[in-house]
Write a protein that holds these residues in place. Structure first.
Motif, PDB file in Angstrom:
ATOM      1  N   THR A  37      20.203  39.130  63.775  1.00  0.00           N
ATOM      2  CA  THR A  37      20.006  41.013  63.914  1.00  0.00           C
ATOM      3  C   THR A  37      20.977  41.483  64.110  1.00  0.00           C
ATOM      4  O   THR A  37      21.987  41.472  63.533  1.00  0.00           O
ATOM      5  CB  THR A  37      19.176  41.362  63.750  1.00  0.00           C
ATOM      6  OG1 THR A  37      18.805  41.679  65.873  1.00  0.00           O
ATOM      7  CG2 THR A  37      17.385  40.684  63.707  1.00  0.00           C
ATOM      8  N   PRO A  41      17.003  43.889  72.709  1.00  0.00           N
ATOM      9  CA  PRO A  41      16.354  44.266  72.073  1.00  0.00           C
ATOM     10  C   PRO A  41      16.787  45.080  73.613  1.00  0.00           C
ATOM     11  O   PRO A  41      15.897  45.317  73.966  1.00  0.00           O
ATOM     12  CB  PRO A  41      15.025  43.671  72.418  1.00  0.00           C
ATOM     13  CG  PRO A  41      15.334  42.058  73.222  1.00  0.00           C
ATOM     14  CD  PRO A  41      17.071  41.514  72.491  1.00  0.00           C
ATOM     15  N   ASP A  67      11.486  54.788  63.802  1.00  0.00           N
ATOM     16  CA  ASP A  67      13.025  54.340  64.537  1.00  0.00           C
ATOM     17  C   ASP A  67      13.203  52.950  63.492  1.00  0.00           C
ATOM     18  O   ASP A  67      12.551  52.112  63.543  1.00  0.00           O
ATOM     19  CB  ASP A  67      12.091  54.446  65.408  1.00  0.00           C
ATOM     20  CG  ASP A  67      13.341  53.255  66.367  1.00  0.00           C
ATOM     21  OD1 ASP A  67      14.751  53.338  66.601  1.00  0.00           O
ATOM     22  OD2 ASP A  67      12.719  53.115  67.719  1.00  0.00           O
ATOM     23  N   GLY A  69      14.173  49.251  63.706  1.00  0.00           N
ATOM     24  CA  GLY A  69      14.183  48.601  65.678  1.00  0.00           C
ATOM     25  C   GLY A  69      13.966  49.078  66.670  1.00  0.00           C
ATOM     26  O   GLY A  69      14.721  49.903  67.756  1.00  0.00           O
ATOM     27  N   CYS A  70      12.373  48.942  66.032  1.00  0.00           N
ATOM     28  CA  CYS A  70      12.114  50.252  67.297  1.00  0.00           C
ATOM     29  C   CYS A  70      11.718  49.130  68.692  1.00  0.00           C
ATOM     30  O   CYS A  70      11.017  50.128  69.929  1.00  0.00           O
ATOM     31  CB  CYS A  70      10.541  50.381  67.076  1.00  0.00           C
ATOM     32  SG  CYS A  70       9.891  49.430  66.730  1.00  0.00           S
ATOM     33  N   GLU A  92       9.919  46.687  63.395  1.00  0.00           N
ATOM     34  CA  GLU A  92      10.527  45.708  64.442  1.00  0.00           C
ATOM     35  C   GLU A  92      10.330  44.444  63.571  1.00  0.00           C
ATOM     36  O   GLU A  92       8.873  44.107  63.443  1.00  0.00           O
ATOM     37  CB  GLU A  92       9.719  45.775  65.277  1.00  0.00           C
ATOM     38  CG  GLU A  92      10.788  44.832  66.993  1.00  0.00           C
ATOM     39  CD  GLU A  92      12.401  45.154  67.496  1.00  0.00           C
ATOM     40  OE1 GLU A  92      12.582  45.977  67.091  1.00  0.00           O
ATOM     41  OE2 GLU A  92      12.623  44.120  66.884  1.00  0.00           O
ATOM     42  N   PRO A  97       9.162  42.331  71.278  1.00  0.00           N
ATOM     43  CA  PRO A  97       9.104  43.427  71.650  1.00  0.00           C
ATOM     44  C   PRO A  97       7.645  44.095  70.327  1.00  0.00           C
ATOM     45  O   PRO A  97       7.350  45.234  70.421  1.00  0.00           O
ATOM     46  CB  PRO A  97      10.480  44.218  70.992  1.00  0.00           C
ATOM     47  CG  PRO A  97      11.366  43.279  71.194  1.00  0.00           C
ATOM     48  CD  PRO A  97      10.747  41.374  70.915  1.00  0.00           C
ATOM     49  N   GLY A 118       8.265  43.199  60.801  1.00  0.00           N
ATOM     50  CA  GLY A 118       9.487  42.866  59.266  1.00  0.00           C
ATOM     51  C   GLY A 118      11.197  43.691  59.707  1.00  0.00           C
ATOM     52  O   GLY A 118      11.471  44.732  60.662  1.00  0.00           O
TER      53      GLY A 118
HETATM   54  C1  LIG Z   1      18.941  48.062  70.279  1.00  0.00           C
HETATM   55  S1  LIG Z   1      17.508  47.388  70.582  1.00  0.00           S
HETATM   56  C2  LIG Z   1      16.755  50.025  70.297  1.00  0.00           C
HETATM   57  C3  LIG Z   1      15.500  49.537  70.354  1.00  0.00           C
HETATM   58  C4  LIG Z   1      14.308  51.954  70.590  1.00  0.00           C
HETATM   59  N1  LIG Z   1      14.960  51.990  69.139  1.00  0.00           N
HETATM   60  C5  LIG Z   1      15.573  51.889  71.361  1.00  0.00           C
HETATM   61  O1  LIG Z   1      16.642  52.822  71.093  1.00  0.00           O
HETATM   62  O2  LIG Z   1      15.462  51.934  72.752  1.00  0.00           O
HETATM   63  C6  LIG Z   1      17.481  47.589  68.212  1.00  0.00           C
HETATM   64  C7  LIG Z   1      16.292  46.278  68.409  1.00  0.00           C
HETATM   65  O3  LIG Z   1      16.276  46.777  66.834  1.00  0.00           O
HETATM   66  C8  LIG Z   1      15.770  45.197  65.710  1.00  0.00           C
HETATM   67  N2  LIG Z   1      16.204  45.233  65.006  1.00  0.00           N
HETATM   68  C9  LIG Z   1      17.426  44.783  64.818  1.00  0.00           C
HETATM   69  N3  LIG Z   1      17.551  44.856  63.457  1.00  0.00           N
HETATM   70  C10 LIG Z   1      16.436  44.548  62.722  1.00  0.00           C
HETATM   71  C11 LIG Z   1      16.252  44.821  61.202  1.00  0.00           C
HETATM   72  N4  LIG Z   1      17.038  44.229  60.309  1.00  0.00           N
HETATM   73  N5  LIG Z   1      15.043  45.228  61.015  1.00  0.00           N
HETATM   74  C12 LIG Z   1      14.252  45.362  62.277  1.00  0.00           C
HETATM   75  N6  LIG Z   1      14.142  45.412  63.003  1.00  0.00           N
HETATM   76  C13 LIG Z   1      15.745  45.339  64.223  1.00  0.00           C
HETATM   77  C14 LIG Z   1      15.616  44.300  67.138  1.00  0.00           C
HETATM   78  O4  LIG Z   1      14.769  43.526  67.493  1.00  0.00           O
HETATM   79  C15 LIG Z   1      16.314  45.287  68.661  1.00  0.00           C
HETATM   80  O5  LIG Z   1      14.643  45.145  69.058  1.00  0.00           O
END
Ligand SMILES: C[S@@+](CC[C@H](N)C(=O)[O-])C[C@H]1O[C@@H](n2cnc3c(N)ncnc32)[C@H](O)[C@@H]1O
Length: 193
Positions: A37, A41, A67, A69-70, A92, A97, A118
């Motif tokens: 991605t 995380p 959110d 990418g939660c 996510e 995660p 997803g």
């Molecule tokens: C930097 S973390 C932030 C987590 C949370 N939103 C926070 O602010 O604490 C970004 C998350 O987005 C997820 N992610 C990245 N691209 C994604 C996608 N295309 N679809 C779903 N999740 C995604 C990653 O796996 C990661 O867990």
């Protein structure tokens, strides 16, 4: 004298070996999705989360909050508490995660919180009133296009650290306590998309 941990006289037991394998598989899985991605995380820091929440307009009464990418749930759990009348949806794609959030929800039940597995690029976000995200540079360009297509006028987007390409922020807050990161607020219909 302390025992030497690599002394062949104290070989790893089966349980130690199983733990080691599980930890290595978990780390490999996290690394795989980080590379896939382009986003680790990494949770939003509490001071930055507070800045993101301050940027939510006071008169906003959202029905749907996403959110994108939660991660470990750092934003969705407080959002579900702050907006009990809204449905909060965390999406996510990284399995660990995602599972963590599901387990956390058992310990901290929130009837208005949903965690979907997803890729958010494949999900319909057209019913959003508020979108939050903390991603990296690489996913922001395709996300700008997707949000431009999906979101209705007046939807608020709040992004930790990374700007949406060719969108004009309506407000920016700089967080000095966290390496002066920028938090962006956009309003659909008020941007140059
Ligand atoms: C930097 S973390 C932030 C987590 C949370 N939103 C926070 O602010 O604490 C970004 C998350 O987005 C997820 N992610 C990245 N691209 C994604 C996608 N295309 N679809 C779903 N999740 C995604 C990653 O796996 C990661 O867990």
């Amino acid at each position: 004298m302390l025992p030497n941990p690599i002394d062949p006289a104290t070989p790893l037991g089966l349980a130690d070996l199983a733990t080691l394998v599980v930890v290595m598989l978990a780390v490999a899985n996290l690394l795989y999705y980080t590379v896939k991605t382009g986003v680790p995380p990494m949770p939003t820091r509490p001071v930055v989360r507070d800045a993101m929440f301050r940027l939510i307009p006071e008169d906003l009464a959202p029905n749907r909050i996403y959110d994108l990418g939660c991660g470990w749930g750092t934003l969705i759990f407080p959002l579900a508490k702050k907006f009990p009348d809204a449905k909060v949806i965390g999406i996510e794609v990284s399995p660990l995660p995602y599972l963590f959030c599901q387990i956390r929800r058992l310990a901290q039940p929130r009837s208005n919180l949903e965690i979907r597995y997803g890729d958010f690029n494949q999900k319909d976000l057209s019913d959003a009133d508020l979108v939050v995200c903390y991603l990296m540079v690489r996913p922001m360009n395709p996300l700008s296009d997707k949000l431009g297509r999906d979101l209705k006028d007046d939807t608020i987007v709040i992004s930790n650290s990374f700007a949406l390409r060719e969108w004009e922020a309506e407000e920016i807050e700089i967080v000095p306590e966290s390496l002066s990161v920028w938090v962006y607020r956009y309003r659909v219909g008020n941007t140059d998309i």
